[in-house]
Design a protein around this motif. Structure first.
Motif, short mmCIF file in Angstrom:
data_model
loop_
_atom_site.label_atom_id
_atom_site.label_comp_id
_atom_site.label_asym_id
_atom_site.label_seq_id
_atom_site.Cartn_x
_atom_site.Cartn_y
_atom_site.Cartn_z
N ILE A 34 0.97 -1.53 0.03
CA ILE A 34 0.19 -0.03 0.12
C ILE A 34 1.04 1.43 -0.14
N GLN A 35 0.73 2.53 -0.18
CA GLN A 35 1.27 3.92 -0.42
C GLN A 35 1.12 4.36 0.82
N VAL A 36 3.11 4.83 1.01
CA VAL A 36 3.06 5.47 2.39
C VAL A 36 3.73 6.56 2.01
N ILE A 37 3.39 7.79 2.60
CA ILE A 37 4.10 9.05 2.33
C ILE A 37 4.87 9.31 3.78
N TYR A 38 6.19 10.30 3.14
CA TYR A 38 6.43 10.03 4.30
C TYR A 38 6.99 11.66 3.57
N LYS A 39 7.06 12.71 5.34
CA LYS A 39 7.27 14.58 5.11
C LYS A 39 8.00 14.95 6.16
N VAL A 40 7.96 16.00 5.52
CA VAL A 40 9.13 16.53 6.91
C VAL A 40 8.97 18.60 6.87
N ASP A 41 8.84 19.08 7.07
CA ASP A 41 8.74 20.39 7.66
C ASP A 41 10.34 20.82 7.69
N MET A 42 11.24 21.52 6.61
CA MET A 42 12.20 21.41 6.01
C MET A 42 12.63 23.44 7.37
N ASN A 43 11.79 23.77 7.07
CA ASN A 43 10.81 25.26 7.44
C ASN A 43 12.22 25.91 8.46
N GLY A 44 13.32 26.77 8.06
CA GLY A 44 14.08 27.24 9.07
C GLY A 44 15.78 26.29 8.78
#
Length: 511
Positions: free
Chosen positions: A395-405
């Protein structure tokens, strides 16, 4: 679970072996008939925002079959008002030769799509080439012309080492080949010639014989492909009629499938492929054309031609487009099919014009961002990865990261163990916009992954994951039984909201 953090930039050997075997049995294809023209029209194809040869891009992503159309005398293009530097005519022999050269140089096979027309041939428009207008009603002379034309095209290609691995005799030939003599000012077919299956058989078999004769002199054992547009009872009826009328010497049962026009579900398409495989065990079954949008937006004056989406895969977004294509491909594989080809995934919007308007009617479907021509690293173009199909239940798995700063100048990566074998593979993440980066993959339910984010390609430039959300210094995620998305702010335990890829992409693309 304790894991040894060993870093590799290459796939583990076991996975490479599994993927290679799968790719040999199944064709992952794209129709790239527009690519050469798009480059002349100003398209600057990129990957990670860096210029990239588009043929190499497809090949490296997993594409192993390029489909390309050939028109006989497409001189009507000379009347279009195109920008400077654009050739008068495309999809003629010289243009197709370039596509085959570049495709083979990138390591991909080729499916040559012979339209036997000067214009698009489709279910309602099978217009005889202008050079054969005077013999339209002389079946013997017309069949002889079909043979000579097909033989010369393939002989010329073969002489230059460009013999295609597959040849499609006719395009979307629901009503037969060359069934009309002319077109009106709106490019609609006029002057009907014949609807006789006896005539159809003569034209098909003549073209097929030419393919066989040239292939016999070549080092390439070229497969013959037939093409019907649609699914359901019409698809069964057409191939039954073709075979019962003596059209039997072909290798591939091909068809077009678009939800927007044909309406069938992914599961129903799989069932029909399974039925065809049982009825015709000596034939390969392939989807020769399909397409699905990643947005309902339009980015130029050329109206979108795929406007409907199935409720199971709505609203459209890059990740939804990807999931549709992966699940369709899984269904084709599981049902005994042999390939899927996506239609015109590089027909990006440019200042070039078509007979109807300026731009592209596929700008909402292509695998590239509008205005930047950058490969959408979270969208449908990822479906070509054979690794997604090692487990058909993944199944589809999405990893995300917020890189602001944080420093993003050298790209953002995820070091991740997808196979629970202790091997960490660094994968570059796609910039969705607003400092949000994502990596999309397909994993088996229950898989436990260990990961962390890092900047640049060196995993030593990693985040420090707080102990409150770390196991041995890494983030541990257990894959659920349904599509899932997980995301964090860099170096924290703070989750980020699942910002929609579609909205972010449109924002950065229009800026």
């Amino acid at each position: 679970m304790k894991r040894t953090l060993t870093f590799f930039l290459l796939l583990p050997l076991a996975l490479l072996t599994a993927n290679s075997a799968k790719a040999q049995d199944f064709y992952f294809g794209n129709d790239l008939s527009y690519v050469n023209q798009m480059e002349d029209c100003g398209a600057d194809f990129k990957e990670w925002m860096q210029p990239k040869d588009v043929y190499d891009l497809y090949a490296e992503r997993g594409n192993d079959l390029v489909r390309v159309r050939l028109w006989v005398d497409p001189a009507w293009q000379e009347e279009l008002n195109q920008p400077a530097g654009v050739k008068p005519v495309y999809s003629n022999f010289e243009d197709v030769k370039e596509t085959i050269q570049r495709s083979k140089a990138a390591g991909m096979q080729v499916l040559l799509d012979l339209h036997y027309s000067d214009f698009w041939a489709d279910p309602g428009r099978q217009v005889i080439p202008s050079r054969w207008y005077d013999i339209a009603f002389d079946e013997e002379a017309l069949a002889d012309s079909v043979y000579n034309y097909t033989h010369k095209v393939l002989s010329d290609l073969n002489t230059e080492g460009l013999m295609p691995e597959m040849v499609q005799v006719g395009n979307e030939t629901n009503s037969g080949m060359m069934t009309h003599r002319s077109m009106d000012e709106n490019f609609e077919a006029t002057e009907p010639i014949s609807s006789s299956w006896q005539r159809h058989a003569k034209m098909f078999n003549t073209g097929i014989q030419a393919v066989r004769d040239v292939s016999a002199t070549s080092t390439v054992d070229t497969k013959v492909v037939l093409h019907y547009a649609g699914v359901g009872s019409g698809l069964d009826w057409w191939y039954q009629n073709a075979i019962s009328n003596g059209i039997t010497d072909f290798d591939v049962i091909g068809f077009s499938y678009y939800y927007a026009w044909h309406g069938s579900s992914v599961e129903a398409v799989g069932e029909q492929i399974g039925s065809l495989s049982q009825s015709y065990p000596d034939k390969e079954i392939m989807i020769l054309e399909t397409g699905y949008p990643w947005t309902d937006e339009n980015f130029d004056s050329n109206g979108n031609i795929i406007t409907d989406t199935t409720p199971e895969y709505s609203p459209p977004s890059p990740s939804v487009q990807l999931d549709y294509l992966v699940n369709l491909t899984k269904e084709v594989m599981a049902s005994g099919g042999h390939g899927v080809i996506f239609w015109e995934s590089a027909w990006v919007t440019t200042s070039c014009t078509t007979p109807w308007a300026t731009g592209s009617s596929h700008d909402h479907v292509v695998f590239f961002e509008p205005f930047t021509d950058n490969f959408i690293g979270s969208g449908g173009g990822l479906w070509l990865d054979p690794g997604f199909y090692v487990d058909m239940n993944s199944i589809q798995v999405i990893y995300k990261v917020d890189m602001n700063g944080q420093d993003q100048s050298n790209g953002v990566y995820i070091a991740i163990d997808e196979n629970e074998d202790g091997l960490k593979i660094s994968k570059r993440m796609y910039h969705e916009g607003y400092g949000i980066y994502s990596y999309t993959t397909y994993l088996s339910p229950g898989t436990e992954t260990a990961s962390f984010f890092h900047t640049g390609s060196d995993p030593q430039n990693r985040e420090t994951v707080p102990a409150a959300c770390a196991t041995s210094g890494v983030r541990v995620t257990t894959v659920s039984n349904a599509n899932m998305e997980t995301g964090y702010q860099w170096g924290t335990c703070d989750a980020i909201a699942g910002a929609g890829s579609r909205d972010l992409l449109l924002t950065i693309s229009a800026s």
